[in-house]
Design a protein around this motif. Structure first.
Motif, mmCIF file in Angstrom:
data_model
loop_
_atom_site.group_PDB
_atom_site.id
_atom_site.type_symbol
_atom_site.label_atom_id
_atom_site.label_comp_id
_atom_site.label_asym_id
_atom_site.label_seq_id
_atom_site.Cartn_x
_atom_site.Cartn_y
_atom_site.Cartn_z
ATOM 1 N N CYS A 1 -8.562 -32.450 7.584
ATOM 2 C CA CYS A 1 -7.994 -33.811 8.471
ATOM 3 C C CYS A 1 -8.164 -33.125 9.997
ATOM 4 N N LEU A 2 -7.725 -32.326 10.299
ATOM 5 C CA LEU A 2 -8.050 -31.955 11.609
ATOM 6 C C LEU A 2 -9.471 -31.848 12.377
ATOM 7 N N VAL A 3 -10.287 -31.519 11.355
ATOM 8 C CA VAL A 3 -11.708 -31.605 11.855
ATOM 9 C C VAL A 3 -12.033 -32.988 12.005
ATOM 10 N N LEU A 4 -11.692 -33.867 11.109
ATOM 11 C CA LEU A 4 -11.983 -35.177 11.188
ATOM 12 C C LEU A 4 -11.466 -35.771 12.300
ATOM 13 N N LEU B 1 -10.508 -34.326 15.248
ATOM 14 C CA LEU B 1 -10.832 -33.922 16.371
ATOM 15 C C LEU B 1 -12.412 -34.304 16.678
ATOM 16 N N GLY B 2 -13.104 -34.387 15.419
ATOM 17 C CA GLY B 2 -14.711 -35.120 15.551
ATOM 18 C C GLY B 2 -14.508 -36.650 15.936
ATOM 19 N N TYR B 3 -13.518 -37.186 15.613
ATOM 20 C CA TYR B 3 -13.311 -38.843 15.966
ATOM 21 C C TYR B 3 -13.151 -38.690 17.661
ATOM 22 N N VAL B 4 -12.082 -37.895 17.930
ATOM 23 C CA VAL B 4 -11.832 -37.887 19.377
ATOM 24 C C VAL B 4 -12.904 -37.377 20.379
ATOM 25 N N PHE B 5 -13.400 -36.251 19.985
ATOM 26 C CA PHE B 5 -14.173 -35.421 20.985
ATOM 27 C C PHE B 5 -15.874 -35.564 20.272
ATOM 28 N N GLY B 6 -15.889 -36.063 19.257
ATOM 29 C CA GLY B 6 -17.443 -36.093 18.669
ATOM 30 C C GLY B 6 -17.875 -37.673 18.564
ATOM 31 N N ASN B 7 -18.748 -37.926 17.804
ATOM 32 C CA ASN B 7 -19.149 -39.233 17.724
ATOM 33 C C ASN B 7 -18.841 -39.915 16.492
ATOM 34 N N PHE B 8 -17.880 -39.301 15.824
ATOM 35 C CA PHE B 8 -17.370 -39.820 14.558
ATOM 36 C C PHE B 8 -17.046 -41.352 14.582
ATOM 37 N N SER B 9 -16.551 -41.930 15.543
ATOM 38 C CA SER B 9 -16.062 -43.090 16.110
ATOM 39 C C SER B 9 -17.161 -44.238 16.037
ATOM 40 N N ILE C 1 -7.954 -42.260 7.462
ATOM 41 C CA ILE C 1 -7.199 -41.832 6.185
ATOM 42 C C ILE C 1 -6.617 -40.619 6.718
ATOM 43 N N ALA C 2 -7.311 -39.755 7.372
ATOM 44 C CA ALA C 2 -7.119 -38.193 7.405
ATOM 45 C C ALA C 2 -5.599 -38.273 8.412
ATOM 46 N N SER C 3 -5.626 -39.045 9.276
ATOM 47 C CA SER C 3 -4.543 -39.271 10.189
ATOM 48 C C SER C 3 -3.283 -39.472 9.333
ATOM 49 N N ILE C 4 -3.506 -40.276 8.366
ATOM 50 C CA ILE C 4 -2.174 -40.920 7.644
ATOM 51 C C ILE C 4 -1.699 -39.764 6.640
ATOM 52 N N VAL C 5 -2.806 -38.969 6.155
ATOM 53 C CA VAL C 5 -2.501 -37.826 5.385
ATOM 54 C C VAL C 5 -1.738 -36.633 6.113
ATOM 55 N N ILE C 6 -2.197 -36.486 7.409
ATOM 56 C CA ILE C 6 -1.371 -35.579 8.200
ATOM 57 C C ILE C 6 -0.031 -35.816 8.398
ATOM 58 N N VAL C 7 0.469 -37.449 8.861
ATOM 59 C CA VAL C 7 1.722 -37.691 8.844
ATOM 60 C C VAL C 7 2.533 -37.565 7.709
ATOM 61 N N VAL C 8 1.836 -38.134 6.717
ATOM 62 C CA VAL C 8 2.833 -37.998 5.222
ATOM 63 C C VAL C 8 2.862 -36.618 4.610
#
Length: 86
Positions: free
Chosen positions: A16-19, A21-29, A40-47
């Protein structure tokens, strides 16, 4: 079994953290699938954080200092009755 659950939870957290960080600093967006997986990964981290907090509070020890001292520090031999010592 608890060790397996611990290892799997750590793998999920790292993924989840890789995803994220890839969204924030990479081109995952720019890629729709990776952007959806990141949401989904951000929801999994919070839950996971909330569930972990609930488990820690539910299964905590009533007197953690005493049990820690008894099990790990070897203070039992120091806990003597002061009225018997002369």
């Amino acid at each position: 079994m608890p060790v397996l659950i611990f290892i799997i939870s750590r793998i999920v957290i790292i993924t989840c953290l890789v995803l994220i960080l890839g969204y924030v600093f990479g081109n995952f967006s720019t890629k729709p699938l990776l952007a959806t997986l990141t949401k989904i990964a951000s929801i999994v981290i919070v839950v996971g954080f909330i569930v972990g907090s609930v488990f820690i509070l539910r299964f905590r020890n009533a007197n953690p200092t005493r049990e820690f001292n008894d099990r790990w520090c070897g203070y039992q031999h120091l806990q003597t009755d002061s009225t018997k010592i002369k």
